[in-house]
Design a protein around this motif. Structure first.
Motif, PDB file in Angstrom:
ATOM      1  N   THR A   1     -21.257  77.494  35.491  1.00  0.00           N
ATOM      2  CA  THR A   1     -22.460  77.364  34.667  1.00  0.00           C
ATOM      3  C   THR A   1     -22.089  76.560  33.430  1.00  0.00           C
ATOM      4  N   GLU A   2     -23.043  75.812  32.938  1.00  0.00           N
ATOM      5  CA  GLU A   2     -22.825  74.971  31.754  1.00  0.00           C
ATOM      6  C   GLU A   2     -23.978  75.172  30.791  1.00  0.00           C
TER       7      GLU A   2
ATOM      8  N   ASP B   1     -18.230  76.151  26.453  1.00  0.00           N
ATOM      9  CA  ASP B   1     -17.872  76.364  25.059  1.00  0.00           C
ATOM     10  C   ASP B   1     -16.455  76.919  25.076  1.00  0.00           C
TER      11      ASP B   1
ATOM     12  N   ASP C   1     -16.086  80.134  22.310  1.00  0.00           N
ATOM     13  CA  ASP C   1     -16.746  81.411  22.606  1.00  0.00           C
ATOM     14  C   ASP C   1     -17.305  81.370  24.024  1.00  0.00           C
TER      15      ASP C   1
ATOM     16  N   PRO D   1     -20.094  81.600  26.468  1.00  0.00           N
ATOM     17  CA  PRO D   1     -21.551  81.530  26.356  1.00  0.00           C
ATOM     18  C   PRO D   1     -22.232  82.713  27.045  1.00  0.00           C
ATOM     19  N   ALA D   2     -23.425  83.025  26.597  1.00  0.00           N
ATOM     20  CA  ALA D   2     -24.185  84.143  27.174  1.00  0.00           C
ATOM     21  C   ALA D   2     -24.401  83.960  28.669  1.00  0.00           C
ATOM     22  N   HIS D   3     -24.690  82.731  29.110  1.00  0.00           N
ATOM     23  CA  HIS D   3     -24.942  82.512  30.537  1.00  0.00           C
ATOM     24  C   HIS D   3     -23.695  82.784  31.371  1.00  0.00           C
TER      25      HIS D   3
ATOM     26  N   THR E   1     -28.905  83.337  34.905  1.00  0.00           N
ATOM     27  CA  THR E   1     -28.141  82.441  34.036  1.00  0.00           C
ATOM     28  C   THR E   1     -29.034  81.382  33.402  1.00  0.00           C
TER      29      THR E   1
ATOM     30  N   GLY F   1     -29.711  80.728  29.204  1.00  0.00           N
ATOM     31  CA  GLY F   1     -29.383  79.494  28.502  1.00  0.00           C
ATOM     32  C   GLY F   1     -28.567  78.464  29.257  1.00  0.00           C
ATOM     33  N   ALA F   2     -28.256  78.709  30.520  1.00  0.00           N
ATOM     34  CA  ALA F   2     -27.536  77.689  31.284  1.00  0.00           C
ATOM     35  C   ALA F   2     -28.423  76.451  31.435  1.00  0.00           C
ATOM     36  N   THR F   3     -27.820  75.294  31.273  1.00  0.00           N
ATOM     37  CA  THR F   3     -28.558  74.043  31.444  1.00  0.00           C
ATOM     38  C   THR F   3     -28.166  73.340  32.737  1.00  0.00           C
TER      39      THR F   3
END
Length: 82
Positions: free
Chosen positions: A9-10, A13, A16, A18-20, A63, A67-69
């Protein structure tokens, strides 16, 4: 039939998690899968086709909501003994 899914998933970071990425880990660890390997640059899960496909559905939905893009995944059918 048994399947193996590999996914990332992207956005990444390096400072940290990432939430996703945390959500992705939670989804595959909670799923009824036979094997899960979570790493910083890729993740793998294996199991019965129905369990893997259900996990992929949840993974994509949750995800993206977190916030996953971009989500990259590959699904392979496992042969006997794999």
């Amino acid at each position: 039939m048994r399947l193996r899914v590999e996914f990332t998933t992207e956005p990444f970071d390096l400072d940290d998690v990432p939430a996703h990425a945390l959500v992705a880990r939670e989804v595959v660890e909670a799923a009824d899968l036979d094997a899960v390997d979570v790493g910083p640059f890729g993740n793998t899960a294996e199991g019965r086709a129905d369990a893997v496909l259900a996990a992929v559905d949840a993974l994509l939905r949750k995800t993206l909501e977190a916030g996953a893009t971009r989500i990259s995944l590959q699904v392979n059918v496992l042969g006997e003994g794999e």
